[in-house]
Scaffold this active site. Structure first.
Site, PDB file in Angstrom:
ATOM      1  N   GLU A 123      41.084  39.837  37.556  1.00  0.00           N
ATOM      2  CA  GLU A 123      39.963  40.506  38.209  1.00  0.00           C
ATOM      3  C   GLU A 123      38.725  40.348  37.345  1.00  0.00           C
ATOM      4  O   GLU A 123      38.737  40.687  36.167  1.00  0.00           O
ATOM      5  CB  GLU A 123      40.258  41.985  38.444  1.00  0.00           C
ATOM      6  CG  GLU A 123      39.103  42.743  39.080  1.00  0.00           C
ATOM      7  CD  GLU A 123      38.599  42.085  40.359  1.00  0.00           C
ATOM      8  OE1 GLU A 123      37.361  41.880  40.457  1.00  0.00           O
ATOM      9  OE2 GLU A 123      39.428  41.770  41.240  1.00  0.00           O
ATOM     10  N   ASP A 172      42.944  35.753  47.353  1.00  0.00           N
ATOM     11  CA  ASP A 172      42.159  36.426  48.389  1.00  0.00           C
ATOM     12  C   ASP A 172      40.793  36.848  47.849  1.00  0.00           C
ATOM     13  O   ASP A 172      40.508  38.028  47.733  1.00  0.00           O
ATOM     14  CB  ASP A 172      42.914  37.625  48.966  1.00  0.00           C
ATOM     15  CG  ASP A 172      43.242  38.678  47.911  1.00  0.00           C
ATOM     16  OD1 ASP A 172      43.306  38.317  46.719  1.00  0.00           O
ATOM     17  OD2 ASP A 172      43.404  39.856  48.264  1.00  0.00           O
TER      18      ASP A 172
END
Length: 298
Positions: A123, A172
């Site tokens: 992330e 994604d």
């Protein structure tokens, strides 16, 4: 670059599709004893409050997971097994009768992997990366789970192929940046050359943008040329048309549809999704344009 926050969209119809696919795929892949490497290239914060400021601002969960959680009408057919597995997973993060917490992909994956498996989470958003690391730390999972504040497109290269030669990658991104579409294709192509037997799952938005429509077509071409099986599922819940109301205001529809494209999917997945998608069209429809598609090849 750091504007996208999944907390606004947690539990929406796209999450329902994505997480139903992820759960069904991992339940199959973890049946074999050999260790599985699981990689999530865009992990987000990991856990979300549906009664928090972000989710309540958008209200997207109300037209997503909440519709499935609502009591079924009398005489309605039971939920498809893949959808029931999805709801059971969400319920496992909440007290009985409560629907306040929504798990993102990292925590869903963590619940499904076994002691011998490994989970790598990426992330880049500074706030979400910090929250993700804190959430994962509470699990006391040791070396089984690793969190990286890095670009998942690049960082995932370090872990594929894994020593076990068994792996599942979920990609994604937000696709807010136009370049994300091309980066997805480049990353999947590079991974397939080095790790041809891995399972690759790509989520993408279906929006009026050429890149969004080209992505599944190019992934299909890539898989076909490599002689690999593929599965493509889409869910549309409403029209994508921009309308003008009686006051002259422009009303944009938000995200009307999304898709999941898998290369080397579990052989059991198509039948599971076929049953699930038919029910999702009925349960999540926001207008008469709701529909789904399911294609496979290889």
């Amino acid at each position: 670059m750091f504007s996208y926050r999944h907390a606004f969209h947690a539990g929406n119809h796209a999450d329902v599709l994505k997480h139903t696919v992820v759960i069904a795929a991992l339940k199959h892949l973890t049946q074999k004893d050999t260790a599985l490497a699981v990689v999530d290239t865009h992990s987000g914060a990991g856990l979300y409050r549906l009664d928090g400021d972000y989710a309540e601002t958008s209200g997207e969960a109300a037209n997503g997971v909440a519709r499935l959680q609502a009591p079924a009408e009398a005489g309605a057919e039971p939920l498809a097994p893949a959808l029931q597995d999805y709801l059971d997973m969400i319920a496992s993060f909440n007290n009985k009768g409560s629907h306040k917490v929504y798990p993102g992909s990292p925590f869903i994956m963590q619940r499904l992997i076994r002691e011998q498996d490994r989970l790598k989470l990426f992330e880049l958003h500074p706030t979400d990366a910090k929250t993700l690391a804190a959430n994962i730390a509470q699990l006391d999972a040791g070396r089984q789970i690793a969190v990286f504040r890095e670009d998942g497109f690049e960082g995932s290269r370090k872990f594929l192929p894994p020593p076990s030669r068994r792996g599942f990658l979920l990609c994604d991104p937000s696709y807010e940046m136009k370049s994300d579409y091309e980066r997805v294709l480049t990353m999947v192509g590079e991974h397939m050359k080095r790790f041809a037997t891995g399972t690759y799952a790509v989520w993408y938005p279906i929006i009026p943008r050429p890149e969004a429509h080209d992505l599944p077509r190019r992934l299909k071409t890539m898989a076909t040329k490599a002689g690999k099986s593929w599965l493509h599922a889409t869910l549309t819940v409403k029209s994508s048309k921009i309308i003008t109301n009686t006051d002259g205001e422009t009303i944009r529809p938000g995200l009307p549809a999304s898709g999941m494209f898998l290369i080397n999917p579990p052989h059991t997945l198509k039948a599971q999704l076929d049953a699930a998608l038919k029910q999702l069209v009925v349960r999540l429809a926001q207008d008469k344009n709701a529909t789904s598609t399911l294609e496979s090849g290889g």
